[in-house]
Design a protein around this motif. Structure first.
Motif, PDB file in Angstrom:
ATOM      1  N   ARG B  35       0.780  -1.293  -0.174  1.00  0.00           N
ATOM      2  CA  ARG B  35      -0.051  -0.077  -0.161  1.00  0.00           C
ATOM      3  C   ARG B  35       0.663   1.267  -0.033  1.00  0.00           C
ATOM      4  N   LEU B  36       1.949   1.246   0.643  1.00  0.00           N
ATOM      5  CA  LEU B  36       2.902   2.273   0.764  1.00  0.00           C
ATOM      6  C   LEU B  36       3.564   2.642  -0.414  1.00  0.00           C
ATOM      7  N   VAL B  37       4.290   1.656  -1.007  1.00  0.00           N
ATOM      8  CA  VAL B  37       5.104   1.886  -2.272  1.00  0.00           C
ATOM      9  C   VAL B  37       4.474   1.400  -3.561  1.00  0.00           C
ATOM     10  N   LEU B  38       3.304   0.469  -3.642  1.00  0.00           N
ATOM     11  CA  LEU B  38       2.269   0.327  -4.614  1.00  0.00           C
ATOM     12  C   LEU B  38       3.315  -0.206  -5.774  1.00  0.00           C
ATOM     13  N   ASP B  39       4.021  -1.296  -5.282  1.00  0.00           N
ATOM     14  CA  ASP B  39       4.862  -1.948  -6.340  1.00  0.00           C
ATOM     15  C   ASP B  39       5.183  -3.295  -5.544  1.00  0.00           C
ATOM     16  N   ALA B  40       4.841  -4.273  -6.410  1.00  0.00           N
ATOM     17  CA  ALA B  40       4.947  -5.664  -5.665  1.00  0.00           C
ATOM     18  C   ALA B  40       6.146  -6.182  -5.464  1.00  0.00           C
ATOM     19  N   GLU B  41       6.980  -5.969  -6.355  1.00  0.00           N
ATOM     20  CA  GLU B  41       8.546  -6.390  -6.219  1.00  0.00           C
ATOM     21  C   GLU B  41       9.095  -5.587  -4.958  1.00  0.00           C
TER      22      GLU B  41
END
Lengths: 218, 196
Positions: B35-41
């Motif tokens: 949620r905070l960085v919005l990037d799965a990896e």
């Protein structure tokens, strides 16, 4: 917007969670019953909350967690702190400081002891030493006449060589140190005493300077 | 085995006990990081880093707070550092890259994906602290008291922050919805103009 609506709308997100204190909850409820604008605002906020809750973070595949745990396990295993070294290996480190202190003491004693020369003489020093010895031997052959200090020049020992040249007392003392007995043989008791006093004083000054130089070097 | 017992064993250097804790909280920490960085990896890397940090510093954990909130705090700090570096060195988040694992029909998937894209676009515009407070409150279900322990400050400050975050998110979502309507109507206008 009325001031009462502004005040109410500050509490609306918390009202959705049922969080505000009972005093505020009652006031909000009564205001919402009367005010359509605040009711609309509440509905919009509820919609936002619903959208956030319904849009959950996509669940990764099981393989993702498998890789995740494998990678993390490797990283954690690498970061496990190594066991502390045994006391046997610590011993040299503990002995280092006393050993160094002993070494320093030994060197200092060696330098401060006037009987012992720690440093080997350099070739230049050896040459000077040889020249002094030669001069002393020449003087012995020439049998120098040592005059006693006059009462006017108390404390100053004047050495006069046979050829009549006056030498500085320090030069002579340095030259005579090599063969003291033969020098003292041709002196009266008074002359001997004055000469030895002067010699001791000279030795003392020299050793003091040497001590200072050793301390400075250390 | 309860958390305090596992933590006590992990503090003695028991790696399997710590891995039990990892398995228990990895999804929550991953969700928060996502949620905070919005990037799965990136979320995966940050989750691993958070657990690494927790393992390294677990001896300093005095069990005065819950292990879960302590872990959240570490994860949020990791995410803040990541976002700070990203802000410094560029590389903005592209909301179109989000991966969606679909369970419904393709049409429903498309609608859900569209909804998600708009929500994430709005979330991206929020400050990191407000994103964190929304996630902790709505997804992790923490109380304001617990949020204040994770993010610092008081429970009242956490409540004010949450209220402000929800209002701002509502405004941004409205903007996104209006923008979506404008973009959808634009191709029709273009076709109309081209036919003339």
């Amino acid at each position: 917007m009325k001031w009462r609506c502004a005040l109410t709308q500050r509490w609306l997100p918390a009202y959705l969670d049922g969080d505000p204190p009972s005093f505020w909850r009652e006031r909000l409820r009564s205001h919402l019953a009367r005010c359509p604008a605040c009711r609309e605002e509440l509905a919009e906020l509820a919609e936002v909350v619903r959208r956030v809750k319904s849009t959950a973070v996509p669940e990764p595949e099981p393989r993702f967690w498998q890789n995740f745990n494998q990678e993390l396990h490797l990283k954690l295993a690498q970061s496990v702190p190594a066991p502390p070294p045994s006391r046997v290996f610590k011993l040299p480190y503990l002995l280092g400081a006393p050993a160094l202190a002993l070494l320093l003491i030994w060197v200092a004693v060696g330098y401060l002891n006037p009987e012992r020369s720690v440093l080997a003489p350099t070739p230049q020093m050896a040459k000077q030493e040889r020249a002094i010895q030669e001069r002393a031997a020449e003087k012995m052959v020439a049998k120098p006449r040592v005059t006693a200090p006059s009462p006017e020049t108390t404390g100053v020992v004047a050495f006069v060589a046979q050829n009549g040249e006056e030498m500085s007392p320090d030069d002579d003392l340095t030259g005579l140190r090599g063969d003291l007995d033969s020098t003292l043989a041709g002196m009266t008791e008074q002359e001997k005493e004055a000469f030895l006093k002067r010699l001791r004083q000279h030795e003392k000054d020299g050793s003091c300077l040497r001590k200072i130089s050793v301390i400075f070097w250390a | 085995m309860t958390d305090p017992q596992l933590v006590a064993r992990a503090q003695e250097g028991d790696l399997p006990a710590f891995e039990e804790l990892v398995k228990k909280y990895q999804r929550e920490i991953y969700g928060l990081a996502y949620r905070l960085v919005l990037d799965a990896e990136e979320a995966k890397d940050l989750t691993q880093q958070a657990f690494m940090q927790a393992f390294v510093h677990i001896k300093g954990f005095r069990q005065q707070a819950q292990f879960r909130t302590w872990l959240f705090r570490i994860a949020i700090n990791q995410c803040y550092n990541y976002l700070k570096n990203k802000k410094k060195f560029g590389d903005p988040v592209d909301a179109d890259n989000f991966v969606l694992v679909g369970k419904d029909s393709p049409e429903e998937d498309l609608i859900a994906q569209d909804e998600r894209r708009r929500l994430y676009a709005a979330l991206t515009r929020l400050p990191a602290k407000q994103r964190a407070v929304i996630t902790l409150k709505l997804e992790q279900g923490l109380s304001y008291e617990e949020i204040s322990r994770v993010l610092g400050g008081t429970a009242g400050a956490a409540r004010v922050n949450y209220c402000q975050a929800i209002k701002t998110l509502k405004k941004y979502l409205k903007n996104e919805d209006e923008h979506e309507v404008a973009v959808r109507s634009y191709p029709k206008m273009v076709t109309r103009v081209s036919r003339r």
